[in-house]
Scaffold this active site. Structure first.
Site, PDB file in Angstrom:
ATOM      1  N   TYR A  81       0.814  -1.212   0.000  1.00 61.01           N
ATOM      2  CA  TYR A  81       0.000   0.000   0.000  1.00 61.01           C
ATOM      3  C   TYR A  81       0.850   1.265   0.000  1.00 61.01           C
ATOM      4  CZ  TYR A  81      -4.778  -1.762   0.429  1.00 61.01           C
ATOM      5  OH  TYR A  81      -6.002  -2.328   0.189  1.00 61.01           O
ATOM      6  N   ASP A 106       2.390 -18.928   3.888  1.00 59.66           N
ATOM      7  CA  ASP A 106       1.850 -19.979   3.037  1.00 59.66           C
ATOM      8  C   ASP A 106       1.224 -21.116   3.846  1.00 59.66           C
ATOM      9  OD1 ASP A 106       4.326 -20.756   3.928  1.00 59.66           O
ATOM     10  OD2 ASP A 106       5.238 -20.931   1.951  1.00 59.66           O
ATOM     11  N   LYS A 115       6.366 -13.694   6.045  1.00 56.79           N
ATOM     12  CA  LYS A 115       7.141 -14.483   5.087  1.00 56.79           C
ATOM     13  C   LYS A 115       8.624 -14.247   5.354  1.00 56.79           C
ATOM     14  CE  LYS A 115       7.229 -17.331   1.565  1.00 56.79           C
ATOM     15  NZ  LYS A 115       6.898 -18.746   1.771  1.00 56.79           N
ATOM     16  N   ASP A 162      -4.447  -9.247   3.085  1.00 59.81           N
ATOM     17  CA  ASP A 162      -5.396  -9.194   1.978  1.00 59.81           C
ATOM     18  C   ASP A 162      -5.815 -10.604   1.582  1.00 59.81           C
ATOM     19  OD1 ASP A 162      -6.967  -8.041   0.065  1.00 59.81           O
ATOM     20  OD2 ASP A 162      -5.337  -7.500  -1.286  1.00 59.81           O
TER      21      ASP A 162
END
Length: 470
Positions: free
Chosen positions: A159, A335, A235, A359
């Protein structure tokens, strides 16, 4: 503040923040945007539900004074501006408001009206609760196990908007800089040598201050509502100094500011081992929490031992099972999280995560509990008090003005707004009304086509069914 194209309702008063505490009058002025496409339909149903819930619970002692402001297509048609400054000013002055879905203009200019509002008002938390309502059709076997709240960072990561088109001056400048000044990093750019003008470039800044204010809000929320855990989703195994730093900064703040109220998962293992075996040595404890301890280098082993010794200093406040009453802070790779929210959803409670992960997660979870059509959202700055609650789905223009779509997303967003204002009785009434209407199988087409024996009703009629069940 004087407004030219916006009417401030008489008889109302603004919500304010005084010494960090929100002050909500009994007659608050709340800005609202109807939205584009199906926005007017779902807003018409939603506002009737909000007003009915407030009237039922407070019998005239409290009343919302709605103040319409404009953005999107309606604003452009009336004023030639997709996001008039008066709209931003109104949300800024009156602190709390709500909006329907907005069309993002095609072509150059504002990439997203929703993102623009969040950035301009510094609404750094995207709050997305995901909870199953009994009777809602779901593609998973046990949707009732889903009850999570996502704190998605709302101003950084993707963003931040650093995104350069392939072949553009900015992209070429950045790639040339890497090639000249950081050749080792430039080698990671596939096809960089032979096709530099065919490479788009993006950057995702993640900061310590931005991370800390997000996780502070998440921890405060979890403690206030007595939630059992906070999971940091990241991540960091790949992006060690952005996503990985996010994880480390989250843990650091939890330990520093909430030491007496929180425990990390690794700390619980260490203290739990000591609780079970009081004579357990530091080295044996290390072997239990890190099975590969004996294969580590001497330096790595020393670091593990130091971690254990530091953690054991918490025994007076966290030992003898006391840690089980603390907020558990843990982390999970993005993940595997997307898999486990399907297979083991009851292991997740409050989640804190950077923007892009949040998101994906929020929409994937929405699918488990009925879809984006009933997924609520809030964009909040817990320091200034500013908050804009919103329907999280798109405008669905093909259904515009048909009185057809599910208004659940904006209605549940309004429920969030009322709860944020401290009007919990009205918020509870809305949840009760929605649950009963769905339980009676009085639903809009999206649910009716998936439910046996359902009575399909219009958008406005679903709002009426909720009101009748408040």
């Amino acid at each position: 503040m004087a407004y030219k194209n916006v009417t401030v309702p008489s008889g109302g008063a603004p919500i304010t923040m005084q010494q960090g505490v929100m002050q909500v009058p009994d007659n608050p002025i709340l800005p609202f945007i109807r939205g584009d496409g199906t926005g007017p339909d779902i807003w018409a149903a939603g506002v009737r539900v909000f007003d009915a819930a407030v009237e039922k619970c407070y019998a005239g002692r409290r009343k919302i004074h709605w103040m319409e402001v404009f953005a999107g297509e309606s604003a452009f048609r009336q004023f030639g501006d997709w996001l008039p400054q008066e709209t931003v000013d109104a949300f800024g002055e009156f602190l709390v408001g709500i909006k329907g879905p907005l069309t993002t203009p095609v072509g150059k200019g504002i990439r997203s009206l929703n993102v623009a509002l969040r950035q301009l008002l510094d609404l750094y938390v995207c709050l997305r609760p995901v909870k199953y309502f009994d009777g809602v059709p779901s593609p998973v076997k046990h949707p009732e196990k889903v009850n999570m709240v996502i704190f998605r960072e709302n101003t950084e990561d993707i963003y931040a908007g650093i995104d350069f088109e392939a072949g553009s001056e900015n992209a070429m400048k950045l790639l040339s800089f890497l090639k000249t000044e950081m050749p080792k990093e430039f080698k990671k750019v596939r096809f960089g040598v032979e096709a530099m003008d065919q490479i788009g470039v993006g950057m995702k800044p993640i900061s310590k201050p931005g991370t800390e204010r997000l996780v502070r809000a998440a921890i405060e929320y979890a403690l206030r509502l007595k939630r059992k855990s906070l999971t940091i989703v990241h991540k960091g195994n790949i992006m060690k100094f952005t996503s990985g730093a996010f994880r480390d900064w989250c843990y650091g703040l939890a330990k520093r500011e909430y030491r007496d109220k929180a425990i990390t998962q690794r700390e619980s293992w260490i203290i739990g081992n000591k609780d079970k075996h009081p004579d357990l040595s530091v080295e044996d404890n290390a072997r239990q929490i890190d099975p590969g301890y004996d294969m580590m280098t001497g330096q790595q082993q020393a670091e593990i031992r130091a971690e254990i010794e530091e953690t054991l200093k918490l025994m007076p406040t966290h030992g003898n099972g006391q840690w089980k009453k603390k907020l558990m802070v843990k982390d999970s790779i993005a993940d595997i999280t997307l898999q486990q929210v399907l297979t083991r959803p009851d292991e997740f409670d409050v989640i804190a995560t950077p923007n892009l992960n949040g998101d994906y997660l929020s929409d994937a979870l929405a699918a488990q509990v009925g879809g984006i059509g009933i997924a609520p959202g809030g964009n909040i700055n817990y320091v200034t008090g500013h908050a804009v609650f919103e329907a999280t789905h798109g405008t669905a223009p093909k259904y515009a003005n048909l009185d057809k779509v599910n208004p659940g997303s904006v209605i549940l967003s309004g429920e969030m707004m009322l709860r944020y204002m401290g009007w919990s009785e009205a918020a509870d009434a809305i949840i009760n009304g929605l649950e009963k209407a769905i339980g009676q199988k009085t639903v809009t087409y999206d649910f009716a086509r998936l439910m046996e024996g359902a009575k399909e009703v219009k958008c406005s009629e679903f709002g009426t069914a909720i009101i009748q069940n408040l």
